[in-house]
Design a protein around this motif. Structure first.
Motif, short mmCIF file in Angstrom:
data_model
loop_
_atom_site.label_atom_id
_atom_site.label_comp_id
_atom_site.label_asym_id
_atom_site.label_seq_id
_atom_site.Cartn_x
_atom_site.Cartn_y
_atom_site.Cartn_z
N GLN A 109 16.63 35.44 59.90
CA GLN A 109 15.63 35.56 60.97
C GLN A 109 15.31 37.12 60.51
O GLN A 109 13.85 37.43 60.82
CB GLN A 109 16.19 36.23 62.29
N LEU A 219 22.80 28.06 67.56
CA LEU A 219 22.40 27.62 68.75
C LEU A 219 20.85 27.52 68.82
O LEU A 219 20.29 26.59 69.33
CB LEU A 219 22.72 29.10 69.77
N ARG A 220 20.14 28.48 68.06
CA ARG A 220 18.84 28.25 67.95
C ARG A 220 18.26 27.06 67.31
O ARG A 220 17.37 26.27 67.78
CB ARG A 220 18.09 29.51 67.48
N CYS A 221 19.02 26.68 66.17
CA CYS A 221 18.36 25.63 65.31
C CYS A 221 19.31 24.42 65.29
O CYS A 221 18.89 23.70 64.35
CB CYS A 221 18.32 26.40 63.82
N GLY A 222 20.32 24.55 65.76
CA GLY A 222 21.34 23.35 65.72
C GLY A 222 21.78 23.23 63.93
O GLY A 222 21.91 22.17 63.46
N LYS A 224 20.13 24.22 61.66
CA LYS A 224 18.99 24.19 60.72
C LYS A 224 18.41 25.47 60.21
O LYS A 224 18.26 26.28 60.93
CB LYS A 224 17.99 23.07 61.13
N CYS A 227 14.34 27.02 61.30
CA CYS A 227 13.44 26.59 62.43
C CYS A 227 12.90 27.86 63.34
O CYS A 227 13.48 28.89 62.93
CB CYS A 227 14.60 25.76 63.29
#
Lengths: 227, 545
Positions: A109, A219-222, A224, A227
């Motif tokens: 991020q 959490l945000r991206c599972g 991935k 994302c």
């Protein structure tokens, strides 16, 4: 949450400046209570900030850092030490702020932030060489403060002012954030400001083993990437 | 039926349509967090993209006037997750007052502002306020005061415990001839419909509740909607476009699913509820030969009349060491003050230069330490570092900060609007929302007046100091106006049932419908209106119209 002076919403400067860093870096308010400032990055992902050639690294300061060269690490450590120096209470170095910044800027991020922040460390060093004929980390505390004050007081939206802002915000995050991110070791930051709301054995406490960056990614991206 | 967005607007529709037996697909662009995903980690919650997108992935553009350049920001985003902004809200659940529904009639023409009466009255919305308070779970106690809006029943859940300073605020207001009234909260004080009550953990606003005690739609309406067996929730599904058929009716929603694959979901009815900014963006990005300027945008009004909430704030600092003995309430740890003041909601005359005001809410300063420290360190010429910063942080440690914030009328005007910028695209390749804001001068006059009155109250509590944060702000998580509802298709986007005048099977149920901002946080109003719209839609569908 709010902006108390919309007329000064950050804008992108257009005046060229030799020492300007990445001119599109700015700091902005988070849009909800308790959020404060989030650090924002460049308008365009492909922007390549100019990285000046690094001076030879000081030998004694090798560490396991990944974001910074040895030389940048020494500069950064000296800078955060001036933002929160040790006095009767621990400061940024005791809290592990450089480690926090190094690790944080490795997270996906914060890739844009890394591109914006790292060249600024070299720019600080370059300016120290010009002004004091020595490395920033070797300069006296008074000289270091003088230079940081120049950055701090630079006109809004200049690279210097924005880099100073990033430095302070990242330092405070590292000093006062959850210890699992690498800073706030021994909770020295929380002790300094009297923050006691985490670690009371309540349900919301982060439970070991906890890694905030990893958790955010999951959490945000599972799981991935990108994302 | 396809609903886009699962927050205060989308969730009531999903629940009511599901209960009525209609098949619903609920698209939510954000992740579906569970209670156990909510941890007390300020960096995770407040400083990264747990709730809000990062500006290099999904920026908003923002400029203070059309003559200024845009800058990229994450301002005017609300939480991207199942439950939307209701997940991290503080949950101050005020109702609007009857005057908010007829502000133009009340004030007359205000030069430079674009006021409009609502096509419904307070009385028409009141039963749905009751319903929203019951379905979500709102704690409070409605005691009579001169500014209380008409209501037929008390809150469904008893009030939360208040910090003892609440009594001091009540006394101070009384001394000034004003009224401190209890603020209703979307937080459970007792068990309710199988949900657990608040444990007063203090990390509340900007956090999701790990106990499910905060009445987010994710904790209340969404589970109930899913329990009907008729509602399918698809998280991490970003709506790109609403497609239309040859007649110009909505036929499907094109979206990017959680695997990044583009899908097209056919729909008999499309309900949009993605926030006033993002819903306008979706409509403007949904271009077709019938609607070349964006869906339902025949009259070029989609995105116009954007309103936020006028914001002002002051803080009173009390040194615990110096004042603790004299002020015994200072060391009490209860988190909630829950007192508000509405004596200046509507001024009887122009004596102070404005008529429509708003609400003052009192609260303890948010306990997030990074948030506090960044505010203390400041920047530029006023910025401090080194020993000076550490001394201030120690002073903060030894103090308590009581503050108020203003939720004031925000006058809509021709220079405040949202459009899309075809040259700036988000990570999905979609043109982003571009916001232009120019405040009406009356907003500032009004906010300053309210801030001064709040400071009078704080001063009576004998703090060491009172610092003014500002009188010219706006709270951008509270947003509305971009698809005004009204009876005249020439001056509004939606009809009184929040159905698009130009697209008979398209509804918008977030804050977009509101022609005026109101003088309270609008989350409860969005939910209540959505229950109202759902009622009308279900009736229409059952009649087969």
């Amino acid at each position: 949450m709010t902006r108390d002076d919309p007329a000064t919403a950050p804008t992108e400067s257009s005046s060229p400046d030799e020492d300007e860093l990445s001119r599109r870096v700015f700091v902005h308010r988070m849009a909800f209570v308790g959020g404060g400032v989030v650090l924002l990055g460049s308008a365009c992902k492909d922007e390549k900030p100019k990285t000046p050639p690094a001076p030879p690294p000081p030998q004694a300061l090798a560490s396991s850092h990944k974001t910074f060269t040895n030389d940048e690490w020494a500069t950064l450590s000296a800078a955060v030490d001036r933002v929160l120096p040790k006095d009767e209470d621990p400061g940024a170095l005791e809290a592990g702020v450089p480690e926090y910044i190094d690790r944080m800027l490795q997270t996906p991020q914060m890739e844009q932030m890394r591109k914006n922040f790292v060249p600024g460390v070299a720019a600080l060093e370059r300016r120290a060489q010009k002004m004091f004929k020595t490395s920033f980390w070797k300069a006296t505390a008074a000289q270091q403060d003088e230079l940081l004050t120049i950055f701090k007081n630079s006109p809004e939206n200049t690279g210097e002012a924005r880099w100073y802002e990033m430095l302070v915000v990242l330092t405070l995050e590292g000093f006062l954030g959850d210890p699992s991110y690498g800073g706030n070791q021994g909770e020295v930051g929380w002790k300094l400001v009297g923050f006691t709301l985490v670690g009371r054995n309540v349900k919301g406490d982060p439970k070991a083993p906890y890694d905030g960056s990893k958790r955010l990614e999951e959490l945000r991206c599972g799981g991935k990437r990108g994302c | 039926m396809v609903i886009i967005g699962s927050g205060a607007g989308g969730a009531p529709m999903a629940l009511e349509l599901g209960r009525a037996g209609f098949k619903v697909v609920l698209l939510e662009k954000g992740a579906w967090y569970k209670q156990e995903d909510f941890v007390h980690d300020e960096i995770l919650n407040s400083r990264r993209n747990f709730f809000m997108p990062l500006p290099w992935d999904e920026p908003h553009l923002w400029r203070a006037g059309a003559d200024k350049p845009y800058s990229r920001t994450n301002e005017a985003w609300t939480a991207n997750c199942v439950g939307g902004g209701t997940v991290h809200m503080s949950g101050y659940f005020y109702r609007l007052k009857p005057v908010d529904f007829r502000l133009k009639s009340e004030l007359g023409a205000v030069p430079g502002a674009n006021l409009a009466d609502w096509p419904i009255t307070y009385a028409e919305l009141a039963p749905y306020y009751d319903k929203a308070e019951e379905e979500l779970g709102v704690s409070g106690n409605a005691t009579p005061h001169p500014f209380l809006e008409p209501r037929t029943k008390n809150y469904p859940v008893p009030p939360l415990a208040s910090h003892p300073v609440a009594e001091e605020i009540e006394k101070a207001c009384k001394q000034l001839g004003w009224h401190a009234v209890r603020t209703a909260r979307a937080i459970l004080s007792t068990s309710y419909r199988g949900r657990s009550p608040c444990v007063y953990c203090t990390l509340c606003g900007s956090y999701g509740c790990e106990h499910g005690a905060k009445s987010s739609t994710a904790a209340s309406l969404i589970p109930a909607a899913l329990a009907t067996g008729k509602v399918e929730l698809r998280p991490r599904s970003m709506a790109k476009e609403i497609a239309v058929d040859a007649k110009g009716n909505a036929k499907s929603v094109v979206y990017v699913d959680q695997d990044g694959v583009e899908q097209e979901q056919p729909a008999k009815v499309v309900v949009v509820s993605a926030t006033a900014v993002e819903s306008a963006r979706l409509l403007l990005n949904s271009k077709s030969s019938r609607f070349p300027n964006g869906l339902a945008n025949d009259n070029a009004l989609v995105g116009k009349n954007l309103v936020f909430s006028s914001f002002g704030q002051s803080k009173a600092t009390f040194s615990v060491a110096k004042r603790g003995k004299e002020l015994p309430w200072l060391t009490a740890t209860a988190p909630f003050v829950d007192r508000g003041m509405q004596d200046f909601y509507l001024m009887p005359d122009d004596k102070f230069g404005f008529r429509k005001g708003g609400t003052l809410g009192f609260m303890w300063a948010h306990p997030n330490p990074i948030f506090a420290a960044v505010g203390i360190a400041k920047k530029g010429e006023r910025g401090i570092f080194g020993k000076a910063l550490k001394d201030k942080l120690r002073e903060y440690r030894d103090s308590r900060i009581l503050e108020f914030e203003i939720y004031g009328e925000f006058l809509s005007n021709p220079d405040t609007y949202v459009g899309v910028d075809p040259n700036v695209k988000d990570k999905y390749g979609l043109p982003v929302a571009a916001i232009t804001i120019k405040r009406h001068p009356l907003d500032f006059k009004m906010t300053q007046f309210l801030v001064e009155r709040g400071e009078e109250v704080l001063s009576l509590l004998k703090p060491d100091k009172v610092d003014r944060v500002g009188t010219a702000g706006e709270t951008t998580i509270l947003q509305g106006g971009t698809c005004r509802f009204g009876n005249d298709p020439a001056t509004s986007v939606l009809d009184k049932d929040c159905r698009a005048h130009a697209v008979k099977n398209l509804y918008v149920v977030d804050g977009s419908f509101m022609p005026t901002s109101g003088g309270v946080p609008i989350t409860l109003t969005i939910a209540a209106n959505s229950f109202r719209v759902a009622d009308r839609l279900v009736q229409r569908l059952k009649k087969g119209a």
